[in-house]
Design an enzyme around this catalytic site. Structure first.
Site, PDB file in Angstrom:
ATOM      1  N   ALA A 258      37.403  33.469  45.567  1.00 22.36           N
ATOM      2  CA  ALA A 258      37.693  34.805  46.082  1.00 22.36           C
ATOM      3  C   ALA A 258      37.537  35.822  44.953  1.00 22.36           C
ATOM      4  CB  ALA A 258      39.101  34.863  46.661  1.00 22.36           C
ATOM      5  N   LYS A 259      37.462  37.084  45.318  1.00 18.07           N
ATOM      6  CA  LYS A 259      37.372  38.151  44.321  1.00 18.07           C
ATOM      7  C   LYS A 259      37.701  39.473  45.002  1.00 18.07           C
ATOM      8  CE  LYS A 259      36.208  38.287  39.891  1.00 18.07           C
ATOM      9  NZ  LYS A 259      36.585  37.281  38.888  1.00 18.07           N
TER      10      LYS A 259
END
Length: 227
Positions: free
Chosen positions: A160-161
């Site tokens: 994720a980011k």
């Protein structure tokens, strides 16, 4: 900023190919892997065929670089190659508006993102960056690379980011806190210790992480040290 991403992408390319080829190749022990020669094709046409409707087709964008990296390792995946298209699509991407009252009484609006590329191996894991050049495609690509990195070292996390398009140096401490807390509330529907664990990145620090943790904890009614 784009230069940093390009260097990261180039360095990640070799690690990406080695990790997936080593994990999924079915050659004899000690055999040397030789990359098959890919058929000649027009890069732009290939990107247009595989791209999502909400991203550009520019071959130098972070997301396009990631897609081409996936293509390079497909010949090594054997029967697992049928899952390669899954790697080319994020599981979930959230775009949020972040309105805050500025110190002068005006209302500022900032664009925020959180991309979850894969949660198959466990909760998403990835940083949050504050930078005026942050884009959706950038956080999507960085989330995808987090998926690969976690899988390569067998960590029980997905990729994720997140990020906000803002120059934090132009905000007061009070405005920065408001921005962070509102962003956390907006993405709170998809983050958490069992869903997606934010972390520091470009221009984010322990204080910003503390505001995020405190806001998430207040919103859920329990202390969550894993956010």
């Amino acid at each position: 900023m784009n230069g940093v991403i390009a260097l990261h992408a180039k360095a990640a390319s070799t690690r990406f190919q080695f990790a997936l080829a080593s994990a999924y190749s079915a050659g004899p022990s000690g055999a040397t892997l030789t990359r098959p020669r890919a058929p000649a094709s027009n890069i732009n046409e290939r990107l247009l065929a595989m791209n999502l409707s909400y991203v550009s087709n520019h071959p130098d964008s972070p997301w396009s670089v990631y897609l081409m990296q996936v293509d390079r390792v497909v010949p090594y995946l054997g029967k697992l190659a049928r899952w390669s298209e899954t790697l080319k699509r994020p599981k979930r991407t959230l775009i949020v508006d972040i309105p805050i009252e500025m110190d002068d009484g005006s209302i500022g609006h900032f664009e925020g993102f959180r991309s979850q590329h894969s949660l198959t191996r466990g909760p998403g894991k990835g940083g949050v960056r504050y930078h005026p050049d942050v884009t959706l495609e950038e956080v999507m690509a960085l989330a995808a690379w987090m998926t690969i990195k976690n899988a390569a070292v067998n960590l029980p996390y997905g990729g994720a980011k997140g990020g906000i398009r803002v120059d934090p140096k132009r905000l007061s401490l009070k405005e920065l806190e408001k921005l962070t807390r509102r962003y956390t509330s907006e993405i709170g529907i998809i983050i958490g210790p069992q869903q997606d664990i934010p972390a520091p990145d470009v221009n984010t620090n322990p204080q910003i992480m503390a505001w995020m943790m405190d806001t998430y904890s207040m919103n859920t009614g329990a202390t969550a040290t894993g956010v």
